[in-house]
Design a protein around this motif. Structure first.
Motif, mmCIF file in Angstrom:
data_model
loop_
_atom_site.group_PDB
_atom_site.id
_atom_site.type_symbol
_atom_site.label_atom_id
_atom_site.label_comp_id
_atom_site.label_asym_id
_atom_site.label_seq_id
_atom_site.Cartn_x
_atom_site.Cartn_y
_atom_site.Cartn_z
ATOM 1 N N ASN A 1 0.715 -1.134 0.138
ATOM 2 C CA ASN A 1 -0.033 0.254 -0.115
ATOM 3 C C ASN A 1 0.955 1.306 0.080
ATOM 4 O O ASN A 1 1.744 1.437 0.895
ATOM 5 N N PRO A 2 1.095 2.166 -1.161
ATOM 6 C CA PRO A 2 -0.181 2.288 -2.206
ATOM 7 C C PRO A 2 0.087 1.814 -3.424
ATOM 8 O O PRO A 2 -0.808 1.636 -4.212
ATOM 9 N N THR A 3 1.149 1.201 -3.844
ATOM 10 C CA THR A 3 1.487 0.703 -5.177
ATOM 11 C C THR A 3 0.746 -0.510 -5.632
ATOM 12 O O THR A 3 0.894 -0.882 -6.791
ATOM 13 N N GLY A 4 0.597 -1.491 -4.699
ATOM 14 C CA GLY A 4 0.038 -2.627 -5.068
ATOM 15 C C GLY A 4 1.220 -3.750 -5.386
ATOM 16 O O GLY A 4 0.855 -4.919 -5.984
ATOM 17 N N THR A 5 2.383 -3.358 -5.442
ATOM 18 C CA THR A 5 3.696 -4.109 -5.785
ATOM 19 C C THR A 5 3.724 -5.399 -4.927
ATOM 20 O O THR A 5 3.651 -5.394 -3.687
ATOM 21 N N TYR A 6 3.843 -6.569 -5.476
ATOM 22 C CA TYR A 6 4.102 -7.821 -4.658
ATOM 23 C C TYR A 6 5.511 -8.378 -5.130
ATOM 24 O O TYR A 6 6.031 -8.349 -6.203
ATOM 25 N N LEU A 7 5.812 -8.794 -3.928
ATOM 26 C CA LEU A 7 7.354 -9.404 -3.901
ATOM 27 C C LEU A 7 7.274 -10.842 -3.901
ATOM 28 O O LEU A 7 6.911 -11.500 -2.813
ATOM 29 N N ASN A 8 8.007 -11.479 -4.844
ATOM 30 C CA ASN A 8 7.874 -12.907 -5.118
ATOM 31 C C ASN A 8 8.945 -13.392 -4.261
ATOM 32 O O ASN A 8 9.820 -13.199 -3.770
ATOM 33 N N LYS A 9 8.784 -15.048 -4.492
ATOM 34 C CA LYS A 9 9.802 -15.657 -3.603
ATOM 35 C C LYS A 9 11.395 -15.274 -3.943
ATOM 36 O O LYS A 9 12.046 -15.194 -3.010
ATOM 37 N N ASP A 10 11.701 -15.133 -5.051
ATOM 38 C CA ASP A 10 13.077 -14.765 -5.598
ATOM 39 C C ASP A 10 13.550 -13.616 -5.093
ATOM 40 O O ASP A 10 14.526 -13.223 -4.450
ATOM 41 N N ASP B 1 -1.806 -12.863 -9.245
ATOM 42 C CA ASP B 1 -1.019 -13.676 -10.375
ATOM 43 C C ASP B 1 -0.051 -14.548 -9.957
ATOM 44 O O ASP B 1 0.452 -15.436 -10.762
ATOM 45 N N GLU B 2 0.375 -14.583 -8.553
ATOM 46 C CA GLU B 2 1.288 -15.741 -8.010
ATOM 47 C C GLU B 2 0.796 -16.079 -6.784
ATOM 48 O O GLU B 2 -0.099 -15.544 -6.091
ATOM 49 N N GLU B 3 1.172 -17.343 -6.371
ATOM 50 C CA GLU B 3 1.102 -17.567 -4.892
ATOM 51 C C GLU B 3 1.765 -16.738 -3.916
ATOM 52 O O GLU B 3 2.700 -16.506 -4.316
ATOM 53 N N TYR B 4 0.919 -16.514 -2.908
ATOM 54 C CA TYR B 4 1.750 -15.691 -1.853
ATOM 55 C C TYR B 4 2.809 -16.192 -1.290
ATOM 56 O O TYR B 4 2.874 -17.385 -0.890
ATOM 57 N N THR B 5 3.977 -15.662 -1.011
ATOM 58 C CA THR B 5 5.038 -15.852 -0.216
ATOM 59 C C THR B 5 5.439 -15.002 0.954
ATOM 60 O O THR B 5 5.577 -13.932 0.758
ATOM 61 N N SER B 6 5.287 -15.585 2.016
ATOM 62 C CA SER B 6 5.662 -15.045 3.339
ATOM 63 C C SER B 6 7.107 -15.005 3.497
ATOM 64 O O SER B 6 7.743 -16.132 3.387
#
Length: 401
Positions: free
Chosen positions: A177-186, A214-219
């Motif tokens: 929040n605010p960009t909606g950017t998602y950090l993937n596993k890599d 678009d991708e499975e969430y990674t914590s």
């Protein structure tokens, strides 16, 4: 006699900047006919089975205090949920706390971790409360500006360059929040290497984890070596449409939880009993409702991104949450001037990007937690406003994705 209250007030509190989100929300609330894309709140009502569970709990007299950490039954469900969804294992007895919203979880984390002058790295654009919470806990927020050319993702080199001998933790919010950017596993693994190299902790705000498209969430807590370095923060507000319930939770190593629970005992006591009963129902029997809301948000995301780009406002496709962060630089207006002009001229409320840090200047945040019909009308109005300041647009509403 008139008192000079400035002499009584905390300088830290006086120096806090007011929320840039609330400013435009309050102005919009005073006007008729406004379409608000400003507030980060689901437009869905909390699913009935959750509401009914709390209503029945109230009827049955569940109005007492619970354990400070929350109902054990709820903590057991939270532990099972985190294991099921994100492949992390926390003991419900001593590694989970139920809080009054995820915001309180953040507050507890910073108050437990920070000594005067300790530094916390914050990736901006960022939610407005992060820097304020660090400051109120006696820490120093160190801002790292994520660049649009990187999809608003911070690079490992940027993080490395910001670390000093006072750095204690890095705050992550994915989806952002605010960009909606998602950090993937890599990408999280790259960050984890730096965290471990410099012996840091991570405060991971995962409140939008249910809203990835678009991708499975990674914590990051699931990354090898990071479980013991992470305070995982989540809650019910966004994914379960339970904002007004003010229920969040945190999960962390027991040594950290032990200190946070002491702070909690002296400040809040516990989250409301009957609402915790509803949260149990949410985790047990509401996945179908969550998935339905997620599908709807994804459809709206696709529509609003296409529409804004067709209007002439460059907008990247966010990987999660329910925000887009389009550039308004082609208009020649500042973020404040654009948001104010749009509100007064076309009665659409958005949030100026600079409310989320200096790196947000030249952008606005639009929430697509609104109906498709409202979004269509909002895009028409934004299109008219953008055209009025000289930006050409193409055919915007040829289809709804």
């Amino acid at each position: 006699m008139s008192l000079d209250y400035q002499q009584y007030l905390s300088k830290t509190a006086i120096d806090l900047a007011p929320s840039g989100i609330r400013k435009f929300f309050d102005l919009a609330a005073s006007m008729e006919g406004v379409i608000s894309l400003g507030v980060g709140e689901p437009d869905f009502i909390t699913p009935w089975n959750i509401r009914e569970s709390s209503i029945e709990a109230l009827k049955d007299g569940y109005t007492s205090y619970t354990a400070n950490a929350g109902l054990l039954e709820l903590r057991q469900e939270i532990s099972a949920y985190l294991n099921r969804k994100f492949y992390v294992n926390y003991r419900p007895e001593d590694q989970v706390i139920v809080t009054v919203g995820a915001s309180q979880s953040l507050d507890l984390a910073f108050r437990a971790l920070l000594n005067q002058g300790d530094e916390v790295l914050i990736i901006e654009p960022a939610f407005v409360s992060y820097a304020a919470l660090v400051t109120m806990a006696g820490g120093t927020p160190i801002r790292i500006a994520a660049k649009v050319e990187n999809g608003f993702k911070v690079t490992p080199e940027q993080i490395e360059a910001a670390i000093t001998d006072r750095t204690k933790a890095i705050l992550l919010c994915s989806p952002n929040n605010p960009t909606g950017t998602y950090l993937n596993k890599d990408e999280l693994m790259d960050i984890a290497k730096i965290v471990q190299k410099h012996d840091l902790l991570v405060v991971s705000d995962e409140i939008y984890a249910e809203l990835t498209y678009d991708e499975e969430y990674t914590s990051i807590a699931s990354i090898p070596g990071m479980y013991e370095r992470t305070i995982l923060i989540n809650g019910f507000s966004k994914g379960f449409a339970m904002t007004g319930w003010r229920l969040g939770f945190l999960a962390a190593p027991s040594e950290l939880v032990e200190v946070m629970i002491k702070i909690y005992q002296y400040t809040t006591m516990c989250a409301p009993h009957m609402l915790q009963r509803g949260a149990i129902e949410a985790l047990r029997n509401s996945s179908e409702h969550v998935e339905k809301m997620q599908r709807s948000y994804r459809r709206r995301r696709n529509f609003i991104v296409q529409s804004l780009n067709n209007i002439g406002l460059d907008c990247h496709t966010p990987g999660g949450a329910f925000y887009v962060f389009p550039s308004i630089q082609k208009t020649g207006l500042s973020s404040d001037a654009f948001a104010e002009g749009l509100l007064l001229q076309e009665k659409v409320a958005v949030v100026p990007g600079n409310a989320f840090g200096d790196s947000g200047e030249g952008y606005i945040r639009c929430s697509y937690a609104a109906s498709i019909e409202q979004l269509q009308e909002a895009m028409n109005r934004i299109g008219r406003f953008v055209e009025s300041v000289g930006v050409k647009k193409s055919n915007v509403f040829d289809k709804v994705l």
